[in-house]
Design an enzyme around this catalytic site. Structure first.
Site, mmCIF file in Angstrom:
data_model
loop_
_atom_site.group_PDB
_atom_site.id
_atom_site.type_symbol
_atom_site.label_atom_id
_atom_site.label_comp_id
_atom_site.label_asym_id
_atom_site.label_seq_id
_atom_site.Cartn_x
_atom_site.Cartn_y
_atom_site.Cartn_z
ATOM 1 C CD GLU A 93 39.560 39.993 9.103
ATOM 2 O OE1 GLU A 93 40.621 40.405 8.589
ATOM 3 O OE2 GLU A 93 38.466 40.544 8.932
ATOM 4 C CB CYS A 132 48.887 35.234 7.566
ATOM 5 S SG CYS A 132 49.291 36.862 8.216
ATOM 6 C CB CYS A 139 47.382 46.443 15.858
ATOM 7 S SG CYS A 139 49.180 46.571 16.033
ATOM 8 C CB CYS A 143 51.643 50.957 11.154
ATOM 9 S SG CYS A 143 52.943 50.301 12.229
ATOM 10 C CB CYS A 146 48.724 48.577 9.228
ATOM 11 S SG CYS A 146 48.179 46.976 9.852
ATOM 12 C CB CYS A 363 50.662 42.485 3.566
ATOM 13 S SG CYS A 363 51.750 43.161 4.830
#
Length: 382
Positions: A93, A132, A139, A143, A146, A363
């Site tokens: 995305e 973005c 990932c 975190c 996230c 975010c």
């Protein structure tokens, strides 16, 4: 063509060698490169000033779109999340964010201090848009707040897949919009596979192609010190730097940013002090505010002490909802109190405007779809 570099990721000089195998003269290399990167055309059949035979050979050799648009989700504020299909399966995305008056301050917080003017060739009446960009399918950083980090890592994106997001996004601009800024803040950690990120940056800023100024690009990192040092050395600080700090001490940061155990706060701050910054540029410190975790006055005071002596501006990000995280965003009153506390010490401090959360484009909300998570879940040692 036996060149192992993917076609969209080639520089003009690499196209010279690849086209020589087809018996083509050197000047064709710049023509092909401009078609791809300046005009955004990834279909050889539409490169009309090339011979039909060359267009057919380019298609047979693999020149084509590395990504395809599967879905576009548009929020009421004009933010658009583009869901892009990858060759071989999987989706990533990227997000187009129009700089409405509400978001202008936030955009300037992510750009360099000498970049507040519009780009030289951008019509003044056009709306500035930030893209973005994602650099990985998932990932590995883990975190806790996230969605991408919670899903795990599928794989890193190749340079052509990173660049293709920019080329595709340009086609989805409204008539009154101009793509003026890039932030490498989408899915993934840009410095986890540094070489592909660096190649993509060089392609995007190449004068024969998109030609975007490196001053209009910001790369965000959770703090991978080896990659951070390479970025500074290779680009001389001209590419903007944002650091996902999120906590002012190791105990708190270990809890929400697992990579801190590998690269502790003191080492990261020292690396930032050594980072080559041009005059009037500052590092953006990204700080996600999580209720009861890192949002107290004491945290604000420690943050200011940790950042002492660094040319920085702090971008506060009220945590966006992420299913299953068990974490909540800080109340509005606490966000404002934290901002006032930091600003009271003379540190530039902004609160990021929430954009696109209704289509999960805000975010921390970009993630693998549930059915694809099984491809990832690695927490790669770095």
């Amino acid at each position: 063509m036996s060149d192992p570099i993917r076609p969209v990721a080639r520089f003009p000089e690499e196209w010279v060698a690849a086209l020589a195998e087809l018996g083509e003269p050197k000047y064709r290399a710049v023509q092909v490169f401009r078609w791809i990167h300046r005009r955004g055309e990834l279909d050889p059949a539409k490169m009309t000033d090339l011979s039909l035979g060359l267009r057919e050979r380019l298609a047979a050799a693999g020149l084509g779109a590395p990504l395809t648009v599967e879905t576009v989700h548009r929020a009421a504020d004009g933010t658009r999340k583009l869901v892009l299909g990858m060759q071989g399966g999987g989706r990533i995305e990227c997000v187009l964010i129009p700089m409405t008056p509400l978001a202008e301050e936030d955009a300037d917080a992510a750009a360099g201090d000498d970049d507040d003017e519009a780009p030289p060739d951008a019509p003044l009446e056009k709306t500035r848009v930030t893209l973005c960009v994602s650099t990985q399918f998932g990932c590995a950083m883990g975190c806790t707040f996230c969605a991408s980090g919670r899903a795990g890592l599928g794989r890193g994106l190749n340079a052509d897949e990173i660049v293709a997001q920019v080329l595709i996004a340009r086609r989805h601009l409204d008539p009154n919009e101009e793509l003026t800024n890039l932030v490498f803040m989408g899915m993934g950690e840009p410095l986890h596979h540094y070489d592909e990120t660096a190649r993509a940056l060089r392609l995007i800023t190449h004068p024969e192609g998109t030609g975007m100024s490196p001053r209009r690009i910001t790369v965000s990192t959770v703090g991978l010190i080896p990659g951070l040092k390479k970025l500074g050395a290779d680009f001389g600080g001209k590419v903007g730097l944002a650091v996902s700090l999120h906590a002012p001490d190791d105990a708190t940061r270990d809890r929400i940013v697992p990579m801190n155990k590998r690269y502790p706060l003191a080492e990261l701050i020292q690396a930032l002090k050594s980072y080559p910054l041009p005059r009037r540029r500052r590092i953006t410190i990204e700080y996600t505010l999580i209720d009861g975790v890192n949002d107290s006055d004491a945290h604000a005071d420690r943050l200011v002490r940790v950042l002492a002596g660094l040319p920085v501006k702090v971008n506060l990000i009220p945590m966006n909802p992420v299913a299953g995280s068990g974490l909540e965003t800080s109340p509005v009153e606490r966000v404002r109190a934290f901002q006032a506390r930091v600003a009271g010490y003379g540190v530039s401090c902004f609160v990021r405007a929430r954009r696109g959360d209704e289509v999960s484009a805000a975010c921390g909300q970009l993630a693998l779809e549930p059915g694809l998570i099984e491809l990832g879940r690695s927490r790669a040692p770095l």
